[in-house]
Design a protein around this motif. Structure first.
Motif, short mmCIF file in Angstrom:
data_model
loop_
_atom_site.label_atom_id
_atom_site.label_comp_id
_atom_site.label_asym_id
_atom_site.label_seq_id
_atom_site.Cartn_x
_atom_site.Cartn_y
_atom_site.Cartn_z
N ARG A 27 -6.63 2.40 -5.64
CA ARG A 27 -7.52 3.50 -6.03
C ARG A 27 -8.14 4.20 -4.82
N GLY A 28 -7.95 3.64 -3.64
CA GLY A 28 -8.53 4.23 -2.45
C GLY A 28 -8.61 3.17 -1.38
N TYR A 29 -8.41 3.56 -0.14
CA TYR A 29 -8.38 2.54 0.90
C TYR A 29 -8.88 3.08 2.23
N GLY A 48 -11.59 1.25 6.77
CA GLY A 48 -10.27 0.61 6.76
C GLY A 48 -10.05 -0.18 5.48
N ARG A 49 -8.98 -0.95 5.52
CA ARG A 49 -8.50 -1.66 4.34
C ARG A 49 -9.37 -2.87 3.97
N VAL A 406 1.24 3.54 -5.51
CA VAL A 406 0.68 4.90 -5.60
C VAL A 406 1.77 5.91 -6.00
N ALA A 407 2.98 5.69 -5.51
CA ALA A 407 4.08 6.57 -5.89
C ALA A 407 4.52 6.23 -7.32
N ASP A 601 3.41 2.68 5.02
CA ASP A 601 2.78 1.80 4.04
C ASP A 601 3.12 2.33 2.65
N VAL A 602 4.22 1.84 2.12
CA VAL A 602 4.82 2.41 0.90
C VAL A 602 3.86 2.43 -0.28
N ASP A 603 3.15 1.34 -0.49
CA ASP A 603 2.29 1.26 -1.68
C ASP A 603 0.97 2.00 -1.52
N LYS A 604 0.61 2.25 -0.27
CA LYS A 604 -0.68 2.93 -0.04
C LYS A 604 -0.50 4.05 0.97
N PRO A 605 0.21 5.10 0.59
CA PRO A 605 0.42 6.20 1.53
C PRO A 605 -0.90 6.87 1.93
N ARG A 606 -0.87 7.44 3.13
CA ARG A 606 -2.11 8.00 3.68
C ARG A 606 -2.67 9.11 2.79
#
Ligand code: M6R
Length: 615
Positions: A27-29, A48-49, A406-407, A601-606
């Motif tokens: 949801r946000g990182y 950051g994460r 996210v995708a 970062d595939v699951d958490k794109p910028r």
């Protein structure tokens, strides 16, 4: 956007909150933080994460069994330690985490500064913290749960905007208070412990009993009990639901990324979308959730499909599908445009809001606008407890299971699958014969196995992705049913690999786009063996003549493509209108493998978040 989780019980709060935040990180990182109440408030937060926050807590541990936490997608104020949540009030005794946007925060902030308040962050949330603190201090009487609830209520009456919040106060150590308007908030009911969270996935490892709070609900909870009222001071009815999925469903299992797991889940997620909805007796689809009589369905004169991002691309496929199968004029509108556009629509126009999360702010606003104008507005949603699912006049659930990457991947194919069922249902009450209905159903039932055969080519697609990983830009091109697929392929590529990508109808090339073609810009043609196959091949030739590399997605046995394209990925044969369900799979895998090759970062794109709950 932004994830919150609160805990009150007997266990150590910090590990539970950290684990919950990891589940909400989609949801946000941008930053993360928590506050623990143990006599006094302890705060740990950093940009950051979640991993950074975990490191901070390992260095500076916090103890206590009451706490609130947050993972941020920045709206007001940059990505800094100071802007990370939780935020405190002026006294430093009240802490809050917030998901949403306080639109009148600047006016309120100016008023508070004039009264001598100091702010440590640029966030709208800190203003809300100060406001609740002021109300709390102004209320007479002993410290109590009721006093904290009243303070939250008083402050929320002053704010304009959206919120899902969790609040605690040092003077009221046995209480957490939550409230929502426009941003989701769930109460998790445990044994001797209770939770607040933006999404049940954060708490499903602890309890599967949940109350999905409604807009304007305020909940006060301790470890054994809870009480729900409204912002206006009234009582609020609630329902305890059992969460459908388990902790395993929200874990990656043996996959390196959620996105890959979700791509590979598609044979099952599509089968789930069709299950129980195809009637061989009547050779049609059954969609009871539409809540419409056969006459009402027959009277539909026009359909408007609305959504954002991938859901909008699914809607574009839906437009082709509904016009092809049911001959009903259909239009697609971005939800963000629909809400402000005031489209002329007659009363027999049926509107569909399409949303995986069911919480996308623009899609929700489009739904409300459509209902305000008196249109029956249905939803195609995945999240059964979502606001869009609840506020719509009916609809169809996707039953795809949680989508965490996210995708969007499996939600696209489920949305298209549901729209195909709708096309079949409406087609059968207009002009499709029984045998045509049966044929479509057989083809639909064959889709999951065909997807399995495409997934077996994952390693081959990876080799193609690696070959083209030099690209700084890519074109995605298709015609008819494959045009929206091209749009979706381009979105996947840019969103997770940061390669500039554009989706266009193949024939539009020569009207301008072709100027971009060069040996450095590969084109991906979605060219199944359909009614426009030869036209597509001509467009491929135009690209090859300009030395543009071409990857083609074609139908097994269609050898012509090998002569013109540099690389071909084959999908099994199917009718034209079902091809998006197959042709999108290689595009998902291509973008996934390319992004992994580039170290993204595939699951958490910028810059992104899974659920876009701000406008
Ligand atoms: O939850 P929704 O389906 O309403 O989400 C809509 C878009 O935000 C979403 O599809 C987004 O475009 C994805 N990140 C695309 O992969």
């Amino acid at each position: 956007m932004c994830g919150i989780i609160g805990y009150i019980g007997k266990s150590e709060a910090a590990p539970i909150l950290l684990e919950g935040l990891r589940r909400l990180e989609y949801r946000g990182y941008d930053s993360a933080g928590l506050a623990i109440l143990n006599g006094e408030l302890s705060l740990r937060k950093c940009k950051g994460r979640i991993a950074n926050l975990a490191d901070l807590i390992a260095r500076e541990p916090v103890c206590g069994s009451i706490g609130i936490s947050h993972t941020r997608w920045a709206t007001h104020g940059g990505v800094t330690d100071e802007n990370a949540h939780p935020h405190f009030d002026q006294s430093g005794k009240l802490a809050i985490v917030h998901n949403g946007v306080i639109e009148n925060y600047q006016t309120l902030k100016d008023q508070l500064i004039a009264k001598g308040h100091f702010f440590k962050s640029q966030t709208d949330t800190e203003v809300l913290a100060h406001l609740i603190g002021i109300h709390y201090d102004a209320l007479p009487g002993e410290a109590s749960r009721q006093r904290l609830v009243e303070a939250v209520r008083g402050a929320l009456k002053e704010v304009i905007g959206t919120y899902g919040i969790a609040v605690m106060h040092q003077a009221v150590p046995g209480t957490l208070v939550g409230a929502r308007r426009g941003s989701p908030l769930v109460l998790g009911i445990g044994k001797g412990e209770n939770f607040l969270a933006s999404d049940v996935s954060a708490i499903v490892g602890h309890t599967r009993e949940a109350v999905y709070l409604r807009d304007y609900d305020i909940v006060a909870l301790d470890g054994v009990d809870f009480e729900i009222s409204t912002v206006n001071g009234g009582t609020s009815g609630f329902e305890v639901s059992t969460v459908e999925f388990s902790e395993d469903d929200v874990s990656k299992g043996d996959y390196p990324h959620y996105m890959l797991k979700e791509i590979f889940e598609q044979p099952d997620s599509m089968a789930n979308a069709f299950r129980g909805r195809l009637s061989t007796e009547e050779s049609t689809a059954k969609l009871g959730g539409l809540n419409m009589t056969p006459k009402e369905l027959r009277d539909i004169e026009r359909i408007v499909l609305t959504g954002c991002g991938t859901a909008c691309h699914a809607a574009m496929v839906g437009e082709y599908l509904l016009e092809h199968l049911a001959h009903i004029p259909t239009e697609v509108e971005f939800a963000s445009e629909f809400r402000y556009r005031n489209m002329p629509m007659n009363k027999d126009t049926l509107v569909f809001a399409i949303s995986q999360s069911g919480e996308t702010a623009d899609t929700l606003a489009a739904l409300r606008e459509s209902q305000r104008k008196g249109h029956r507005t249905l939803a195609i949603c995945n999240n059964v407890a979502s606001t869009i699912a609840r506020e719509s006049d009916g609809g169809v659930y996707m039953h795809a299971g949680p989508e965490i990457g996210v995708a969007a991947t499996k939600s696209f194919t489920s949305q298209v699958g549901v729209l195909t069922l709708l096309g079949l249902l409406l087609g059968r009450i207009h002009h499709l014969s029984t045998s045509e209905g049966i044929q479509i159903m057989e083809e639909l039932n064959a889709i999951p196995d065909k997807v399995r055969t495409i997934l077996k080519q994952s390693d081959y697609i990876k080799s193609i992705a690696e070959k083209y990983s030099y690209a700084k830009a890519m074109m995605f091109l298709g015609r008819q049913f494959s045009y929206p697929v091209a749009m979706e392929g381009a979105l996947k590529m840019k969103e997770i690999s940061y390669i500039h990508a554009e989706g266009h109808p193949s024939a539009e090339l020569k009207h301008g786009v072709i100027a971009l073609i060069s040996p450095e810009v590969p084109s991906v043609f979605i060219a199944p063996d359909d009614s426009v196959f030869d036209k597509n091949v001509s467009n491929i030739e135009e690209v090859k003549a300009r030395k543009g590399p071409v990857i083609a997605i074609g139908t097994e046995g269609s050898t012509k493509l090998e002569k013109v394209a540099d690389d071909v990925i084959y999908i099994p044969p199917c009718p034209d209108f079902l091809s998006p369900l197959l042709s999108v799979i290689p595009l998902q895998l291509l973008s996934y493998h390319l992004a992994v090759k580039l170290g993204c970062d595939v699951d958490k794109p910028r810059n992104l978040a899974k659920s876009v709950t701000v406008e």
